[in-house]
Design an enzyme around this catalytic site. Structure first.
Site, PDB file in Angstrom:
ATOM      1  N   GLU A 185      15.473  73.834  42.144  1.00  0.00           N
ATOM      2  CA  GLU A 185      15.084  73.840  40.739  1.00  0.00           C
ATOM      3  C   GLU A 185      13.697  74.475  40.624  1.00  0.00           C
ATOM      4  OE1 GLU A 185      17.098  72.592  38.134  1.00  0.00           O
ATOM      5  OE2 GLU A 185      18.443  72.738  39.838  1.00  0.00           O
ATOM      6  N   ASP A 196      17.660  65.443  40.040  1.00  0.00           N
ATOM      7  CA  ASP A 196      18.788  66.347  39.799  1.00  0.00           C
ATOM      8  C   ASP A 196      20.111  65.620  40.114  1.00  0.00           C
ATOM      9  OD1 ASP A 196      19.740  69.314  39.504  1.00  0.00           O
ATOM     10  OD2 ASP A 196      20.621  68.636  41.392  1.00  0.00           O
ATOM     11  N   LYS A 200      23.336  64.472  37.624  1.00  0.00           N
ATOM     12  CA  LYS A 200      24.716  64.846  37.943  1.00  0.00           C
ATOM     13  C   LYS A 200      25.625  63.620  38.051  1.00  0.00           C
ATOM     14  CE  LYS A 200      23.389  69.171  40.195  1.00  0.00           C
ATOM     15  NZ  LYS A 200      22.922  69.775  41.449  1.00  0.00           N
TER      16      LYS A 200
HETATM   17  N1  HSE Z   1      18.767  72.588  42.533  1.00  0.00           N
HETATM   18  C1  HSE Z   1      20.167  72.334  42.428  1.00  0.00           C
HETATM   19  C2  HSE Z   1      20.691  72.042  43.813  1.00  0.00           C
HETATM   20  C3  HSE Z   1      20.856  73.538  41.867  1.00  0.00           C
HETATM   21  O1  HSE Z   1      19.977  72.287  44.782  1.00  0.00           O
HETATM   22  O2  HSE Z   1      21.790  71.516  43.946  1.00  0.00           O
HETATM   23  C4  HSE Z   1      22.298  73.337  41.576  1.00  0.00           C
HETATM   24  O3  HSE Z   1      22.507  72.358  40.611  1.00  0.00           O
END
Ligand code: HSE
Length: 403
Positions: A185, A196, A200
């Protein structure tokens, strides 16, 4: 000819433009019309690039153009992505996004606006990069009661942990490589602190239950506390350490969390390495299915965006998918159960009995040249672990263990 706009010409946005060109014929066959990028919104200019003459800096050009029926949002972040996506949906344009921060924070509202305008708000690329996981949840698995979703959902941290495990790399050098490869990111804290993954697993939990999930209620622990010493122990036991996002529905309760987990070779996610993601879905009739593939990166992620574009452009109005605004009640992390890997100061000879009195039955692990030893406990709740651990001096590390 269908005219579309791409907002954000970074890694993913440029990937979408590239796929629309490279797979032009295949995509035209699927949509039954040519798909043409009319505008690319970005603050920058891209002289000499294929989008040189399509760049616009003013969003209102896209919003006001009735020819644009579909918009791709690959800007990332909440501002101005939220404002722009909302305006596009309100103007009756389909939107496909890769932006998990946007979907986790505003998904409920954006899904409602899309439904009210009879258009689609799709976000396959927001979870698992190029791996189909959102669509299977509301199509192939629509008749299942989902009991568990556990995944390695962040490519950057999986890349870092794999390098630390297999190549004894430092955290910093592995992160740098992941950034150079375009996986990370903009702010790497979102990856390494687990934020992150948190967004998700929030999206997957909402998809699986049909109800809104507040990602801020999900217990989130990243990988910054994992060291080379942890991997030395893992190595000696034939285990590995992975960052999991997990949501488990047990006896009417939903436990959702993000944390590093020590797993053994028999765990289905054990061999998910490098930038790959793996997602286990357990349904009450299906049993367990596993989704595996490229979890980050330009073309895999852009491929999921393009698939959303095709579905939006071929659907008759709004596809029923997503969740309602009846917020899911998440249970506290303290009630979730696992074994624990615990590193304790001192020698096993001196202190293992004390550790056994505190934790009950344990497996003891000793390594040479360390002023400490480690134990693996039996299965217990997080709360039980914390109460027991408070009675033992010199705990240096604790990692959930599913071995
Ligand atoms: N930064 C995120 C990852 C990008 O490394 O999975 C994909 O969502």
């Amino acid at each position: 000819m269908i005219q579309v706009a791409v907002m954000g010409y970074g890694t993913i946005g440029s990937g979408v433009v590239e796929i629309l060109e490279r797979n032009r014929k295949k995509i035209a066959e699927a949509v039954k019309e040519e798909v043409h990028v009319k505008y690319v919104l970005d603050l920058r200019e891209f002289p000499g690039s294929p989008v040189e003459n399509k760049i616009v800096h003013d969003f209102s050009v896209i919003e006001a153009d009735p020819e644009i029926s579909m918009v791709v949002e690959t800007m990332g972040g909440l501002n101005p992505a939220y404002k722009f996506v909302k305006a596009c949906l309100e103007a009756g344009k389909h939107v496909a996004t890769s932006n998990k921060a946007l979907v986790a924070a505003y998904g409920t509202e954006l899904l409602q606006i899309a439904a009210s305008r009879n258009v689609n708000f799709f976000f396959e690329a927001s979870v698992g990069g190029g791996i189909p996981i959102i669509r299977p949840l509301y199509t192939s698995l629509a008749g299942e009661e989902i009991q568990e979703i556990t995944g390695i959902l962040n490519g950057t941290t999986n890349y870092i942990l794999t390098k630390m495990d297999k190549e004894k790399a430092t955290f910093e050098s592995a992160l740098r490589e992941a950034q150079e490869l375009g996986y990370a990111e903009r702010n790497p804290e979102a990856d390494v602190e687990g934020h992150d993954t948190c967004r998700k697993i929030a999206i997957l939990t909402a998809m699986a239950t049909g109800h809104e999930v507040d990602y801020q209620e999900i217990y989130t622990e990243g990988i910054t506390g994992i060291t080379d010493v942890d991997f030395r122990y893992a190595d000696s036991m034939g285990t590995s350490i992975k960052l999991f996002g997990s949501s488990r529905m047990e006896e009417g309760m939903v436990h959702a969390w993000v944390a590093p987990v020590m797993i053994g070779p028999s765990h289905p996610l054990y061999s998910v390495s490098d930038v790959y993601n793996g997602i286990l879905v357990k349904g009450n009739m299906l049993g367990t299915a596993m989704f595996y593939g490229s979890g980050a990166g330009k073309l895999p992620t852009a491929s999921a965006v393009v698939a959303d574009m095709i579905e939006a452009l071929t659907s008759k109005g709004h596809a029923v998918m997503g969740w309602d605004d009846n917020r899911l009640k998440l249970d506290h992390m303290k009630g979730s159960r696992s074994r624990f890997f615990v590193r304790i100061k001192g020698t096993a000879q001196e202190r293992q009995e004390e550790a056994r009195e505190v934790f009950g039955p344990i497996q003891v692990i000793e390594l040479e040249h360390l002023d400490e030893f480690a134990v693996i406990t039996e299965v217990m709740t997080e709360e039980e672990y914390e109460n027991k651990a408070a009675c033992l001096q010199g705990i240096r590390q604790r990692i959930r263990a599913e071995i």
